[in-house]
Design a protein around this motif. Structure first.
Motif, PDB file in Angstrom:
ATOM      1  N   ARG A 143       0.814  -1.218   0.000  1.00  0.00           N
ATOM      2  CA  ARG A 143       0.000   0.000   0.000  1.00  0.00           C
ATOM      3  C   ARG A 143       0.849   1.270   0.000  1.00  0.00           C
TER       4      ARG A 143
ATOM      5  N   ASP B  88       3.935   4.413  -4.455  1.00  0.00           N
ATOM      6  CA  ASP B  88       3.348   5.619  -5.058  1.00  0.00           C
ATOM      7  C   ASP B  88       2.709   5.288  -6.399  1.00  0.00           C
TER       8      ASP B  88
ATOM      9  N   ARG C 181       0.110   3.564  -7.088  1.00  0.00           N
ATOM     10  CA  ARG C 181      -0.367   2.179  -7.210  1.00  0.00           C
ATOM     11  C   ARG C 181      -1.801   2.130  -7.709  1.00  0.00           C
ATOM     12  N   GLN C 182      -2.113   1.048  -8.418  1.00  0.00           N
ATOM     13  CA  GLN C 182      -3.480   0.812  -8.890  1.00  0.00           C
ATOM     14  C   GLN C 182      -4.156  -0.260  -8.044  1.00  0.00           C
ATOM     15  N   PHE C 183      -3.359  -1.036  -7.314  1.00  0.00           N
ATOM     16  CA  PHE C 183      -3.873  -2.146  -6.510  1.00  0.00           C
ATOM     17  C   PHE C 183      -2.884  -2.418  -5.389  1.00  0.00           C
ATOM     18  N   ALA C 184      -3.353  -3.152  -4.382  1.00  0.00           N
ATOM     19  CA  ALA C 184      -2.501  -3.477  -3.240  1.00  0.00           C
ATOM     20  C   ALA C 184      -3.052  -4.716  -2.537  1.00  0.00           C
TER      21      ALA C 184
ATOM     22  N   ARG D 129      -6.758  -5.904  -3.781  1.00  0.00           N
ATOM     23  CA  ARG D 129      -7.845  -4.958  -3.982  1.00  0.00           C
ATOM     24  C   ARG D 129      -7.348  -3.855  -4.914  1.00  0.00           C
ATOM     25  N   MET D 130      -8.262  -3.394  -5.717  1.00  0.00           N
ATOM     26  CA  MET D 130      -7.952  -2.264  -6.590  1.00  0.00           C
ATOM     27  C   MET D 130      -7.969  -0.986  -5.746  1.00  0.00           C
ATOM     28  N   LYS D 131      -7.493   0.105  -6.322  1.00  0.00           N
ATOM     29  CA  LYS D 131      -7.416   1.372  -5.599  1.00  0.00           C
ATOM     30  C   LYS D 131      -8.797   1.841  -5.142  1.00  0.00           C
ATOM     31  N   ASN D 132      -9.825   1.501  -5.909  1.00  0.00           N
ATOM     32  CA  ASN D 132     -11.187   1.895  -5.541  1.00  0.00           C
ATOM     33  C   ASN D 132     -11.821   0.922  -4.530  1.00  0.00           C
ATOM     34  N   LYS D 133     -11.007   0.051  -3.960  1.00  0.00           N
ATOM     35  CA  LYS D 133     -11.383  -0.923  -2.925  1.00  0.00           C
ATOM     36  C   LYS D 133     -12.151  -2.143  -3.438  1.00  0.00           C
TER      37      LYS D 133
END
Length: 178
Positions: A54, A57, A59-62, A77-81
């Motif tokens: 996470r 910098d 990042r699109q996913f974590a 998970r994608m950046k939009n959760k």
């Protein structure tokens, strides 16, 4: 493995076949505590990997630690959760720098290993807790049932019965009856 000295001064190696379950519960508690400690280490490693993923910098996913009842798993998970799976994420690595893409591949590998270790340790902990709660088994005598299958088995020959009475050794009786 232990070494003992008999009355004649002969050193013998004794192999302990009872393993971690011998004793009166002390080793079971130690086994439980050891398993709990290893499980806590896995949870700490999961949290660290999640934090590292996470902190990247742009990042699109974590990776996130997903908790369900008593279990924890690392999931993407994608950046939009939104939840994502590795087959969804892997094609996105083509647009990244090779070093970063390699880091994500390695993170997926480590995440899978941690998930499986966590599952195995939870099962081990559940098993040892069950063994502790059941308590010790009562000793059973198997002497009367040796060599007798379902329904009583075959009768002993006269010579083997006499040998058992004379020596008290069932194994020797089997050799004599042949």
């Amino acid at each position: 493995m232990k070494t003992t000295v008999d009355d004649m001064g002969v050193v013998k190696q004794v192999f302990d076949l009872k393993g971690p379950l011998k004793g009166k519960g002390g080793t079971l508690a130690q086994w439980r505590d050891d398993t709990q400690a290893r499980l806590a280490e896995v949870y700490a490693e999961m949290a660290q990997l999640s934090t590292e993923s996470r902190s990247i910098d742009g990042r699109q996913f974590a990776l996130y630690v997903y908790r369900l009842r008593d279990a924890s798993q690392l999931r993407w998970r994608m950046k939009n959760k939104d939840h994502a799976t590795w087959p969804v994420i892997e094609p996105l690595l083509a647009d990244m720098a090779p070093g970063l893409a390699q880091w994500y591949r390695r993170a997926e590998e480590v995440a899978q290993i941690l998930n499986h270790r966590e599952q195995a340790l939870r099962y081990e902990l559940k098993t040892v807790c069950r063994v502790i709660s059941v308590g010790p088994r009562t000793a059973q005598s198997y002497r009367g049932s040796i060599g007798r299958g379902v329904g009583g088995g075959r009768p002993r020959s006269k010579s083997s019965t006499a040998a058992v009475k004379a020596t008290g050794d069932i194994r020797g009786a089997a050799e004599l009856s042949r």
